[in-house]
Design a protein around this motif. Structure first.
Motif, PDB file in Angstrom:
ATOM      1  N   TRP A   1     -23.203 -42.956  38.724  1.00 18.80           N
ATOM      2  CA  TRP A   1     -22.426 -41.837  39.267  1.00 18.80           C
ATOM      3  C   TRP A   1     -21.173 -42.369  39.963  1.00 18.80           C
ATOM      4  CZ3 TRP A   1     -23.192 -36.875  38.224  1.00 18.80           C
ATOM      5  CH2 TRP A   1     -24.455 -36.492  37.737  1.00 18.80           C
ATOM      6  N   GLU A  48     -18.486 -41.012  40.132  1.00 16.41           N
ATOM      7  CA  GLU A  48     -17.829 -39.857  40.760  1.00 16.41           C
ATOM      8  C   GLU A  48     -18.100 -39.796  42.266  1.00 16.41           C
ATOM      9  OE1 GLU A  48     -19.416 -38.040  36.793  1.00 16.41           O
ATOM     10  OE2 GLU A  48     -19.910 -39.695  38.145  1.00 16.41           O
ATOM     11  N   PRO A  53     -19.496 -40.124  32.772  1.00 14.37           N
ATOM     12  CA  PRO A  53     -18.857 -39.779  34.046  1.00 14.37           C
ATOM     13  C   PRO A  53     -17.642 -38.883  33.855  1.00 14.37           C
ATOM     14  CG  PRO A  53     -19.415 -42.110  33.995  1.00 14.37           C
ATOM     15  CD  PRO A  53     -19.639 -41.582  32.600  1.00 14.37           C
TER      16      PRO A  53
END
Length: 256
Positions: free
Chosen positions: A37, A39, A240
């Motif tokens: 992740w 992000e 992603p």
């Protein structure tokens, strides 16, 4: 069961205070979540600053548990790892820890025993569900435990299970399984209806269609849910998001 026998870290004595390299060991596990992740580095701004490191550690623990439950073609290593984690979480309630994630989580006033007792339900959810309703139902006991923990960690007090948050937690778990194992996560009815459409895409569409409202879920949960939905909308659960897409989705999730 010895953790080292299951590719877990060598158990650390006592509560780990003063153990050399504990911080590095913790970072190595947090990096596993960050890698899946990326992000998070962008969207964590929508989580209160005092909760960001805690949210990262908690998300990493959930990733460890779900990877154990659903990963690999042979379920036995994962079953052994979940049994190890059940023992570890029970130890957390007594003030002991062996896993590096305990550095960030063990001392917090959360009902870790509730999570430990829910792990058999997570293990059983490895079986392919009949349909979407069955997929949600199979995760309900584990989602209940997650809701209890998140209420304690992020709402400032343990208030019992937040039933309104359980569906969105289950949705996030089903997304995670799809991202991790692909079409093996799809229910039997999805397999039957997919036709020429890729099964994973068909199941992603079903998840999006039935995605529950955020309800009274915690801020970190709303942000994670928004990221999962945004990835599903873009057509690849494991890919992603671009930073602008992640920011927009997380902003909407945080406001919901």
């Amino acid at each position: 069961m010895a953790g080292a026998a299951m590719s877990e870290p060598v158990p650390m004595p006592g509560n780990g205070a003063g153990d050399g390299g504990s911080g590095d060991a913790l970072d190595s596990f947090l990096d596993k979540f960050r890698a899946r992740w990326p992000e998070w580095a962008v969207v964590q701004v929508f989580v209160p600053q005092e909760q960001r490191e805690l949210a990262l550690a908690w998300a990493t623990l959930l990733q460890e548990l779900t990877d154990a439950a659903w990963g690999g073609s042979d379920p036995r290593p994962g079953e052994a790892k979940l049994a190890w984690w059940a023992e570890e979480l029970r130890g957390w309630t007594l003030g002991a820890r062996r896993h590096p994630l305990g550095i960030a989580l063990q001392k917090l006033p959360a009902p870790w025993l509730t999570l430990a007792t829910a792990l058999p339900y997570l293990r059983e959810s490895r079986e392919r569900p009949r349909d979407r309703d069955d997929a949600y139902s199979s995760l309900k006991p584990f989602a209940h435990a997650v809701a209890v923990i998140e209420s304690a960690l992020f709402d400032g007090a343990e208030r019992g299970a937040n039933e309104q948050a359980e569906p969105i937690i289950s949705a996030g778990l089903l997304y995670s399984r799809l991202a991790h194992v692909g079409e093996a996560a799809a229910p039997l009815t999805t397999l039957a209806r997919a036709g020429s459409q890729p099964v994973a895409s068909a199941w992603a569409a079903e998840l999006l269609q039935g995605w529950p409202p955020a309800g009274t879920a915690t801020r970190p949960r709303r942000v994670w849910s928004a990221l999962a939905r945004q990835r599903l909308r873009r057509g690849d659960a494991a890919l992603p998001l671009p930073p602008w897409s992640a920011l927009l989705g997380a902003w909407r999730g945080a406001r919901s």
